[in-house]
Write an enzyme that holds these catalytic residues in place. Structure first.
Site, PDB file in Angstrom:
ATOM      1  N   THR A 148       0.742  -1.102  -0.022  1.00 60.68           N
ATOM      2  CA  THR A 148       0.131   0.074   0.177  1.00 60.68           C
ATOM      3  C   THR A 148       1.020   1.148   0.231  1.00 60.68           C
ATOM      4  OG1 THR A 148      -0.274  -0.062   2.328  1.00 60.68           O
ATOM      5  CG2 THR A 148      -2.104  -1.069   1.151  1.00 60.68           C
ATOM      6  N   ASP A 202       2.642  -8.553  -6.688  1.00 62.59           N
ATOM      7  CA  ASP A 202       2.900  -7.626  -7.356  1.00 62.59           C
ATOM      8  C   ASP A 202       4.312  -7.213  -7.748  1.00 62.59           C
ATOM      9  OD1 ASP A 202       4.396  -6.516  -5.013  1.00 62.59           O
ATOM     10  OD2 ASP A 202       2.467  -5.609  -4.076  1.00 62.59           O
ATOM     11  N   HIS A 230       0.785 -16.411  -2.500  1.00 62.39           N
ATOM     12  CA  HIS A 230      -0.294 -16.160  -3.421  1.00 62.39           C
ATOM     13  C   HIS A 230      -0.197 -15.833  -5.018  1.00 62.39           C
ATOM     14  CE1 HIS A 230      -2.633 -14.802   0.325  1.00 62.39           C
ATOM     15  NE2 HIS A 230      -2.430 -15.977   0.329  1.00 62.39           N
ATOM     16  N   CYS A 255      -3.903 -21.417 -24.226  1.00 62.54           N
ATOM     17  CA  CYS A 255      -2.225 -21.692 -24.274  1.00 62.54           C
ATOM     18  C   CYS A 255      -1.748 -21.870 -25.522  1.00 62.54           C
ATOM     19  CB  CYS A 255      -2.108 -22.729 -23.328  1.00 62.54           C
ATOM     20  SG  CYS A 255      -0.233 -23.337 -23.112  1.00 62.54           S
ATOM     21  N   CYS A 272      -0.528 -25.863 -25.372  1.00 68.32           N
ATOM     22  CA  CYS A 272      -1.338 -26.895 -25.322  1.00 68.32           C
ATOM     23  C   CYS A 272      -3.184 -26.828 -25.502  1.00 68.32           C
ATOM     24  CB  CYS A 272      -1.351 -27.737 -23.945  1.00 68.32           C
ATOM     25  SG  CYS A 272      -1.970 -26.786 -22.456  1.00 68.32           S
ATOM     26  N   ASN A 326       3.712  -3.081  11.650  1.00 71.95           N
ATOM     27  CA  ASN A 326       2.570  -2.918  11.199  1.00 71.95           C
ATOM     28  C   ASN A 326       1.835  -1.800  11.630  1.00 71.95           C
ATOM     29  OD1 ASN A 326       0.447  -4.347   9.355  1.00 71.95           O
ATOM     30  ND2 ASN A 326      -0.791  -4.637  10.823  1.00 71.95           N
ATOM     31  N   ILE A 376       5.843   1.203   7.278  1.00 73.98           N
ATOM     32  CA  ILE A 376       7.124   0.393   7.176  1.00 73.98           C
ATOM     33  C   ILE A 376       8.139   0.800   6.822  1.00 73.98           C
ATOM     34  CG2 ILE A 376       7.896  -1.865   6.007  1.00 73.98           C
ATOM     35  CD1 ILE A 376       4.819  -2.698   6.135  1.00 73.98           C
TER      36      ILE A 376
HETATM   37 ZN   LIG Z   1      -0.571 -25.287 -21.807  1.00 73.94          ZN
END
Ligand SMILES: [Zn+2]
Length: 265
Positions: free
Chosen positions: A40, A116, A133, A166, A169, A232, A250
């Site tokens: 952020t 990101d 993630h 894709c 494939c 934090n 931070i």
């Molecule tokens: Zn593929």
């Protein structure tokens, strides 16, 4: 004048950077864990926060993405709408301080919930970044795992009204992120758990540590004998077990800490 009572591990305002510098100086193997709070500060919104995108617009579940062309089109529309934000986002002082600590051999691994790519852009070697993630700056085929770049996908999408398959494939392309309803990546989870268990300082930056698996890592690190430091803006669910808690931005805290460590480390 009344002073707010500080909880265990919490330091008075202004003292955080000095204490953090001491802990980093004493560390042989520090592992950093980052959440939305560090990004952020680079202008990337926290999707999960109150008022964040996902409280206004339901996230697309992985099963719906796989089973519905309409959902895939909506997912790509949303992703391309976010491109202006992601494309201009730059690593900030917090990312750069982490990269400096990695370059000096103090930080061995950076575990991140962010998608990101800013840790890599700040200079942390890609093999030292563990993305829980995934990464939204490129796509992968759900079938064969091939990497695909976003710009040609966008050109195809805008010309044809739907995303390409894709090239290798014919499978479905999706940003290389972990969606709601999609399993956590096993290899990354294992690496992150090993890093948390093996470190002697676990430094949490910008995560409220509410949801698992994020919430589990500080406990693993503490159980392995590591010190726990948390920076934090708001209180986190793990403040009570931390050795140092700094409720502040931070970038300023971390860059000041690295500055205080000097160049002789
Ligand atoms: Zn593929």
């Amino acid at each position: 004048m009344a002073f707010a009572r500080l909880r265990s591990g919490e330091v008075a305002p202004g003292q955080g950077a000095a204490r953090l510098a001491e802990m980093l100086r004493a560390a042989r193997d520090a592992v950093v864990f980052t959440g939305a709070g560090i990004s952020t500060e680079s202008g990337i919104p926290d999707f999960r926060s109150p008022g964040g995108i996902w409280t206004q617009m339901a996230p697309i579940d992985f099963r719906d993405f796989v089973s519905s062309l309409e959902m895939r089109k909506e997912a790509w529309r949303r992703r391309f709408a976010m491109e202006e934000t992601f494309a201009v986002a730059r690593a900030n002082a917090g990312h750069e301080a982490i990269a400096a600590l990695a370059a000096r051999g103090i930080v061995s691994q950076v575990i991140t919930q962010n998608i990101d790519n800013l840790h890599q852009l700040s200079g942390v070697p890609a093999d030292r970044v563990i993305e829980l993630h995934g990464n939204t700056r490129y796509a992968r085929c759900l079938d064969c795992g091939s990497r695909a770049e976003l710009a040609p996908i966008r050109r195809h999408f805008e010309a044809e009204g739907e995303p390409p398959d894709c090239a290798a494939c014919g499978g479905l392309l999706k940003t290389a992120t972990i969606s709601f309803g999609q399993a956590m990546p096993e290899a990354e989870m294992e690496r992150a758990e090993r890093a948390a268990r093996g470190c002697d300082l676990f430094l949490v930056l910008g995560s409220s540590l509410v949801v698992y698996p994020a919430a589990g890592f500080p406990l693993l690190a503490k159980r392995g004998g590591a010190k726990l430091a948390i920076v934090n803006r708001e209180a986190t669910d793990q403040d009570g077990i931390a050795d140092l808690v700094v409720h502040d931005e931070i970038g300023p805290v971390l860059s000041k800490a690295v500055g205080l460590m000097g160049s002789d480390i």
